[in-house]
Design a protein around this motif. Structure first.
Motif, PDB file in Angstrom:
ATOM      1  N   LEU A 199      31.936  15.405   9.169  1.00 54.46           N
ATOM      2  CA  LEU A 199      34.326  15.622   9.844  1.00 54.46           C
ATOM      3  C   LEU A 199      34.172  15.648  11.159  1.00 54.46           C
ATOM      4  N   GLY A 200      33.264  15.498  12.336  1.00 52.09           N
ATOM      5  CA  GLY A 200      32.950  15.661  13.411  1.00 52.09           C
ATOM      6  C   GLY A 200      33.221  13.955  13.465  1.00 52.09           C
ATOM      7  N   PHE A 201      32.152  13.685  13.247  1.00 48.27           N
ATOM      8  CA  PHE A 201      32.493  11.404  12.707  1.00 48.27           C
ATOM      9  C   PHE A 201      34.737  11.508  12.529  1.00 48.27           C
ATOM     10  N   ILE A 202      34.484  11.855  11.496  1.00 48.61           N
ATOM     11  CA  ILE A 202      36.164  11.799  11.218  1.00 48.61           C
ATOM     12  C   ILE A 202      36.734  11.926  12.133  1.00 48.61           C
ATOM     13  N   TRP A 227      34.764  10.844  16.995  1.00 48.12           N
ATOM     14  CA  TRP A 227      33.205  10.325  16.710  1.00 48.12           C
ATOM     15  C   TRP A 227      31.933  11.167  17.519  1.00 48.12           C
ATOM     16  N   PRO A 228      32.220  11.332  19.170  1.00 47.54           N
ATOM     17  CA  PRO A 228      31.096  12.251  19.655  1.00 47.54           C
ATOM     18  C   PRO A 228      30.863  13.590  19.239  1.00 47.54           C
ATOM     19  N   ILE A 229      31.818  14.197  19.060  1.00 37.93           N
ATOM     20  CA  ILE A 229      31.682  15.387  17.773  1.00 37.93           C
ATOM     21  C   ILE A 229      30.682  15.260  16.648  1.00 37.93           C
ATOM     22  N   LEU A 258      28.377  12.307  16.437  1.00 33.96           N
ATOM     23  CA  LEU A 258      26.827  12.154  16.987  1.00 33.96           C
ATOM     24  C   LEU A 258      26.599  13.357  17.267  1.00 33.96           C
ATOM     25  N   ALA A 259      27.177  14.343  18.741  1.00 31.53           N
ATOM     26  CA  ALA A 259      26.645  15.482  18.999  1.00 31.53           C
ATOM     27  C   ALA A 259      26.331  16.277  18.296  1.00 31.53           C
ATOM     28  N   LEU A 260      26.677  16.884  16.621  1.00 31.69           N
ATOM     29  CA  LEU A 260      26.523  17.472  16.155  1.00 31.69           C
ATOM     30  C   LEU A 260      25.297  16.916  15.675  1.00 31.69           C
ATOM     31  N   LEU A 261      24.802  15.435  14.490  1.00 30.59           N
ATOM     32  CA  LEU A 261      23.788  14.268  14.623  1.00 30.59           C
ATOM     33  C   LEU A 261      22.503  14.543  15.275  1.00 30.59           C
ATOM     34  N   GLY A 262      22.859  14.773  17.258  1.00 28.64           N
ATOM     35  CA  GLY A 262      21.700  14.744  17.769  1.00 28.64           C
ATOM     36  C   GLY A 262      21.114  16.076  17.956  1.00 28.64           C
ATOM     37  N   TYR A 263      22.346  16.839  17.396  1.00 34.82           N
ATOM     38  CA  TYR A 263      21.353  18.457  17.587  1.00 34.82           C
ATOM     39  C   TYR A 263      20.644  19.318  16.179  1.00 34.82           C
ATOM     40  N   MET A 264      21.163  18.215  15.414  1.00 36.78           N
ATOM     41  CA  MET A 264      20.608  18.759  14.310  1.00 36.78           C
ATOM     42  C   MET A 264      19.057  17.935  13.835  1.00 36.78           C
TER      43      MET A 264
END
Length: 117
Positions: A29-32, A35-37, A39-45
């Motif tokens: 949903l962040g990417f949708i 996209w920086p949201i 990407l930030a969630l992916l990095g945090y995960m």
């Protein structure tokens, strides 16, 4: 701490309670949305090790000792026993998979012999 500053911690706790699929959905949903949201969630995960495939529960092992040596010994023994049972169960599942693979291969070879004969 203000309500605005506390929402990330509450969101993280809520997502942890929901499990890994909730984190993945939040990331998508962040990417949708922007996209920086995502990407930030992916990095945090990845940074917080939420994407690991490890079966051991980090929630149980990251708690500090209680201060009661009898309880801490009981907890350590119980966790060790549960890890051994998990390993035995994983071994059992692997034997089942191996037996199924062998049966499927044997069936394939039998059908192949029939068509070649």
């Amino acid at each position: 701490m203000s309500t605005i500053a506390a929402w990330p911690a509450r969101a993280e706790t809520w997502l942890d309670r929901q499990g890994k699929p909730a984190w993945i959905i939040a990331m998508v949903l962040g990417f949708i949305v922007f996209w920086p949201i995502g990407l930030a969630l992916l990095g945090y995960m990845i940074w917080s090790n939420r994407m690991s495939c490890s079966r051991t529960s980090t929630r149980l092992t990251r708690h500090a000792p209680s201060g009661n040596s009898a309880f801490d010994a009981y907890k350590a023994d119980t966790l060790r026993r549960l890890e051994e049972e998990q390993e035995q169960f994983d071994s059992f599942l692997q034997r089942l998979r191996d037996a199924r693979d062998k049966a499927e291969f044997d069936q394939f070879m039998a059908e192949r012999r029939e068509t070649n004969a």
